[in-house]
Design an enzyme around this catalytic site. Structure first.
Site, PDB file in Angstrom:
ATOM      1  CB  SER A  77       1.381 -12.692  -3.739  1.00  0.00           C
ATOM      2  OG  SER A  77       0.757 -11.430  -3.884  1.00  0.00           O
ATOM      3  CE1 TYR A 122      -1.656 -13.544   0.271  1.00  0.00           C
ATOM      4  CE2 TYR A 122      -1.222 -11.601  -1.064  1.00  0.00           C
ATOM      5  CZ  TYR A 122      -1.500 -12.949  -0.965  1.00  0.00           C
ATOM      6  OH  TYR A 122      -1.623 -13.696  -2.104  1.00  0.00           O
TER       7      TYR A 122
END
Length: 271
Positions: free
Chosen positions: A153, A166
């Site tokens: 990501s 995250y």
């Protein structure tokens, strides 16, 4: 010859999280490139729907219900795949994502994020990548040109507000990608390990953060688009060609890299 470099004919590709927006699109792309595709996910109904679409389109596809955090279910899935196809050549670890409880609310205190939520998001992304890799990567034949692709990501390398857990989990995925690539290459296994780092793609997990119910962008969504040189969000289909390249013979000298597919987001300093 160019076509042969990117053909996946004769290969068996397994996609975890294969019913999600990215996973299902990647599964379709690998099938269109010639692979026999095995979709792994927890939700049986969505699994049937996803594999049904692949089969209806004329592809060789199967769906297996398994939990990427449960070794027993992964081992059962591996045994079923080997019984049906006899090999695993490609693994794409698409299972993962953020956890709502680990997302800092506007004005929230980063010291107050629940510990259990942080554990959950790290487990989902890191162990949810490591355990399938351990079980299904361990089933790959050495010296057979096998390949593993993980999903990172933008949050892994850039501090994005509100999603620290995250981001930390995805940073760990990138680290383990490089470590596995080196270890497997130095042992002469022929198994390559790489990752993609998607830019901002709107899906079920992040939609409320990026798009309002009326379809207009949230403040966060508008800021992301402003900081993306191509001026828009990505779509899952734009990730497929990079995955196909990484798992094909076209990338047979590529291992240990993380490829951004982000519309220029990671290259832009904002000025």
């Amino acid at each position: 010859m160019t076509g042969d470099l990117f053909s996946l004919a004769g290969r068996v590709a397994v996609i975890t999280g294969g019913t999600g927006a990215i996973g299902s699109t990647v599964a379709e792309g690998l099938a269109r490139a010639g692979a026999s595709v095995v979709v792994i996910a927890r939700n049986a109904e969505r699994l049937t729907s996803t594999t049904g679409r692949l089969v209806a389109a004329g592809h060789d596809a199967a769906g297996i219900a398994a939990d990427v955090l449960d070794l027993d279910s992964l081992e059962r899935a591996r045994d079923e795949i080997l019984e049906r196809y006899g090999a695993v050549h490609v693994l794409v670890n698409c299972a993962g994502g953020n956890v709502a409880a680990a997302t800092l609310h506007d004005g929230g205190d980063p010291f107050d994020v629940p510990v259990e939520a942080l554990r959950e998001v790290v487990d989902l992304n890191l162990l949810g990548t490591l355990l399938p890799t351990r079980v299904l990567g361990g089933a790959m034949q050495h010296d057979s040109g096998c390949s593993i692709v993980n999903v990172s990501s933008m949050a892994a390398t850039r501090a994005l507000t509100r999603v620290g857990g995250y981001g930390a989990a995805k940073a760990a995925v990138e680290s383990i990608t490089r470590w596995l690539a080196v270890e497997l290459a130095r042992r002469g296994t022929g198994i390559r390990v790489n990752a993609i780092a998607p830019g901002f793609v709107v899906g079920d997990q992040n939609r409320a953060l990026l798009v309002r119910e009326d379809g207009e962008l949230t403040e966060r969504g508008a800021l992301i688009v402003e900081r993306t040189p191509l001026g828009r969000f990505g779509i899952p289909e734009e990730l497929v060609s990079t995955v196909i390249w990484l798992v094909s013979d076209g990338a047979r000298f590529v291992t240990g890299v993380v490829v951004p597919v982000d519309g220029g987001f990671s290259a832009f300093a904002g000025v």
